[in-house]
Design a protein around this motif. Structure first.
Motif, PDB file in Angstrom:
ATOM      1  N   LEU A  55      80.692 -40.582  25.378  1.00 39.65           N
ATOM      2  CA  LEU A  55      81.244 -39.226  25.289  1.00 39.65           C
ATOM      3  C   LEU A  55      80.143 -38.211  25.016  1.00 39.65           C
ATOM      4  O   LEU A  55      80.120 -37.125  25.604  1.00 39.65           O
ATOM      5  CB  LEU A  55      82.306 -39.163  24.196  1.00 39.65           C
ATOM      6  N   VAL A  56      79.214 -38.572  24.131  1.00 41.53           N
ATOM      7  CA  VAL A  56      78.092 -37.672  23.838  1.00 41.53           C
ATOM      8  C   VAL A  56      77.265 -37.417  25.095  1.00 41.53           C
ATOM      9  O   VAL A  56      76.913 -36.272  25.398  1.00 41.53           O
ATOM     10  CB  VAL A  56      77.203 -38.266  22.720  1.00 41.53           C
ATOM     11  N   TRP A  57      76.992 -38.463  25.853  1.00 37.69           N
ATOM     12  CA  TRP A  57      76.208 -38.304  27.072  1.00 37.69           C
ATOM     13  C   TRP A  57      76.975 -37.510  28.122  1.00 37.69           C
ATOM     14  O   TRP A  57      76.381 -36.728  28.879  1.00 37.69           O
ATOM     15  CB  TRP A  57      75.823 -39.670  27.633  1.00 37.69           C
ATOM     16  N   ALA A  58      78.299 -37.711  28.194  1.00 36.86           N
ATOM     17  CA  ALA A  58      79.106 -36.960  29.162  1.00 36.86           C
ATOM     18  C   ALA A  58      79.178 -35.484  28.803  1.00 36.86           C
ATOM     19  O   ALA A  58      79.227 -34.608  29.684  1.00 36.86           O
ATOM     20  CB  ALA A  58      80.518 -37.554  29.227  1.00 36.86           C
ATOM     21  N   MET A  59      79.177 -35.198  27.503  1.00 29.31           N
ATOM     22  CA  MET A  59      79.259 -33.816  27.047  1.00 29.31           C
ATOM     23  C   MET A  59      77.946 -33.062  27.224  1.00 29.31           C
ATOM     24  O   MET A  59      77.934 -31.836  27.330  1.00 29.31           O
ATOM     25  CB  MET A  59      79.657 -33.789  25.572  1.00 29.31           C
ATOM     26  N   LEU A  60      76.840 -33.779  27.259  1.00 23.67           N
ATOM     27  CA  LEU A  60      75.530 -33.130  27.311  1.00 23.67           C
ATOM     28  C   LEU A  60      75.377 -32.197  28.512  1.00 23.67           C
ATOM     29  O   LEU A  60      75.061 -31.010  28.331  1.00 23.67           O
ATOM     30  CB  LEU A  60      74.419 -34.185  27.299  1.00 23.67           C
ATOM     31  N   PRO A  61      75.607 -32.656  29.761  1.00 24.07           N
ATOM     32  CA  PRO A  61      75.444 -31.721  30.892  1.00 24.07           C
ATOM     33  C   PRO A  61      76.464 -30.587  30.858  1.00 24.07           C
ATOM     34  O   PRO A  61      76.147 -29.464  31.269  1.00 24.07           O
ATOM     35  CB  PRO A  61      75.638 -32.622  32.121  1.00 24.07           C
ATOM     36  N   VAL A  62      77.674 -30.874  30.374  1.00 22.97           N
ATOM     37  CA  VAL A  62      78.699 -29.824  30.283  1.00 22.97           C
ATOM     38  C   VAL A  62      78.239 -28.720  29.332  1.00 22.97           C
ATOM     39  O   VAL A  62      78.319 -27.527  29.643  1.00 22.97           O
ATOM     40  CB  VAL A  62      80.037 -30.421  29.810  1.00 22.97           C
ATOM     41  N   MET A  63      77.744 -29.119  28.161  1.00 20.49           N
ATOM     42  CA  MET A  63      77.295 -28.138  27.176  1.00 20.49           C
ATOM     43  C   MET A  63      76.054 -27.383  27.665  1.00 20.49           C
ATOM     44  O   MET A  63      75.916 -26.189  27.410  1.00 20.49           O
ATOM     45  CB  MET A  63      76.998 -28.836  25.848  1.00 20.49           C
ATOM     46  N   LEU A  64      75.166 -28.065  28.366  1.00 18.41           N
ATOM     47  CA  LEU A  64      73.980 -27.392  28.889  1.00 18.41           C
ATOM     48  C   LEU A  64      74.365 -26.304  29.888  1.00 18.41           C
ATOM     49  O   LEU A  64      73.808 -25.193  29.873  1.00 18.41           O
ATOM     50  CB  LEU A  64      73.045 -28.408  29.546  1.00 18.41           C
ATOM     51  N   VAL A  65      75.341 -26.622  30.754  1.00 19.17           N
ATOM     52  CA  VAL A  65      75.791 -25.638  31.744  1.00 19.17           C
ATOM     53  C   VAL A  65      76.476 -24.464  31.063  1.00 19.17           C
ATOM     54  O   VAL A  65      76.183 -23.295  31.354  1.00 19.17           O
ATOM     55  CB  VAL A  65      76.740 -26.307  32.773  1.00 19.17           C
ATOM     56  N   LEU A  66      77.378 -24.758  30.141  1.00 19.11           N
ATOM     57  CA  LEU A  66      78.117 -23.686  29.473  1.00 19.11           C
ATOM     58  C   LEU A  66      77.201 -22.810  28.620  1.00 19.11           C
ATOM     59  O   LEU A  66      77.310 -21.582  28.631  1.00 19.11           O
ATOM     60  CB  LEU A  66      79.233 -24.279  28.607  1.00 19.11           C
ATOM     61  N   CYS A  67      76.313 -23.456  27.865  1.00 21.73           N
ATOM     62  CA  CYS A  67      75.392 -22.680  27.028  1.00 21.73           C
ATOM     63  C   CYS A  67      74.404 -21.884  27.885  1.00 21.73           C
ATOM     64  O   CYS A  67      74.033 -20.760  27.531  1.00 21.73           O
ATOM     65  CB  CYS A  67      74.638 -23.609  26.073  1.00 21.73           C
ATOM     66  N   GLY A  68      73.991 -22.469  29.008  1.00 24.53           N
ATOM     67  CA  GLY A  68      73.127 -21.726  29.924  1.00 24.53           C
ATOM     68  C   GLY A  68      73.837 -20.500  30.479  1.00 24.53           C
ATOM     69  O   GLY A  68      73.233 -19.428  30.638  1.00 24.53           O
ATOM     70  N   ALA A  69      75.141 -20.658  30.770  1.00 26.88           N
ATOM     71  CA  ALA A  69      75.924 -19.518  31.243  1.00 26.88           C
ATOM     72  C   ALA A  69      76.023 -18.432  30.185  1.00 26.88           C
ATOM     73  O   ALA A  69      75.949 -17.234  30.490  1.00 26.88           O
ATOM     74  CB  ALA A  69      77.323 -19.987  31.647  1.00 26.88           C
ATOM     75  N   LEU A  70      76.153 -18.841  28.921  1.00 29.54           N
ATOM     76  CA  LEU A  70      76.229 -17.852  27.838  1.00 29.54           C
ATOM     77  C   LEU A  70      74.914 -17.097  27.684  1.00 29.54           C
ATOM     78  O   LEU A  70      74.905 -15.886  27.437  1.00 29.54           O
ATOM     79  CB  LEU A  70      76.599 -18.546  26.523  1.00 29.54           C
TER      80      LEU A  70
END
Length: 233
Positions: free
Chosen positions: A164-179
């Motif tokens: 789950l941590v590994w799956a969340m990593l790219p999602v969070m990178l994309v969302l935080c990059g968008a912010l």
């Protein structure tokens, strides 16, 4: 001093057969050695010499191939608890830290008005995902703690949390990059000391989470290979 060569050799072999967090592994091996020494001393009192007592204690304890899977399960649970504790503490802390940073940072009202319409929903999604990951860490911590008594395969919980941590990593990178893109670089934030400190802490915690998740996956994969019921897992 009485010899403990047979017992030491057995414990060394057991240690080589196990993989997991150093502290937990050391505690398990110490416990196993103490149990063997107590058994050997009891057999000595019954009339056996030291070498025979040690061999008998080791034989009664069980072959390494028989004992290792159970010990490896404990190490898998320990790795999962370490990751779960990190998530339970670090993820909510990170979310609260950044909430405080954005509330305290002196941003002009026009800066808020200039943000795209999707900025606030994405920011809320990041907060929800972070808090959700913290909740999952809490649930896993409970399952691998008190719930461990009724759990047959703790490695499944540990592995699921790590994935789950590994799956969340790219999602969070994309969302935080968008912010970061959507915020359009608030004037003065790059030199804002609390913001710099928060960024360093956030990146450090992310790196630690990924490291612990990677270690956890490695331990649970090793556990799966050693478990006698792998085929039915």
């Amino acid at each position: 001093m009485a010899s403990t060569g047979v017992i030491d050799d057995y414990v060394t072999g057991l240690g080589r057969a196990l993989k997991g967090p150093r502290g937990a592994k050391r505690d398990l091996l110490t416990e196993a050695r103490d149990s063997l020494l107590d058994a050997a001393e009891a057999l000595e009192l019954d009339g056996l010499d030291r070498a025979e007592a040690e061999r008998a204690a080791v034989a009664e304890f069980g072959a390494v191939a028989e004992i290792a899977p159970g010990y490896q399960d404990e190490l898998s649970a320990a790795a999962g608890r370490r990751l779960a504790t990190l998530l339970f503490l670090a993820v909510p802390l990170t979310a609260l830290m950044w909430t405080a940073i954005w509330k305290l940072f002196p941003m002009e009202p026009v800066s808020y008005a200039a943000k795209p319409a999707w900025f606030v929903p994405v920011a809320r999604a990041v907060d929800i995902l972070q808090m959700g990951l913290g909740v999952m860490g809490a649930l896993a911590l409970f399952a691998l703690g008190r719930g461990r008594r009724t759990m047959r395969r703790p490695r499944l919980v540990s592995r699921a949390l790590a994935l789950l941590v590994w799956a969340m990593l790219p999602v969070m990178l994309v969302l935080c990059g968008a912010l970061v893109y959507g915020s359009r670089g608030p004037v003065g934030f790059s030199g804002y000391p609390p913001g710099i400190a928060a960024s360093v802490v956030s990146y450090g915690l992310w790196g630690l989470q990924v490291y612990c998740a990677t270690r956890c996956i490695g331990v649970t994969r090793y556990t799966a290979r050693r478990s006698p019921d792998t085929a039915t897992a």
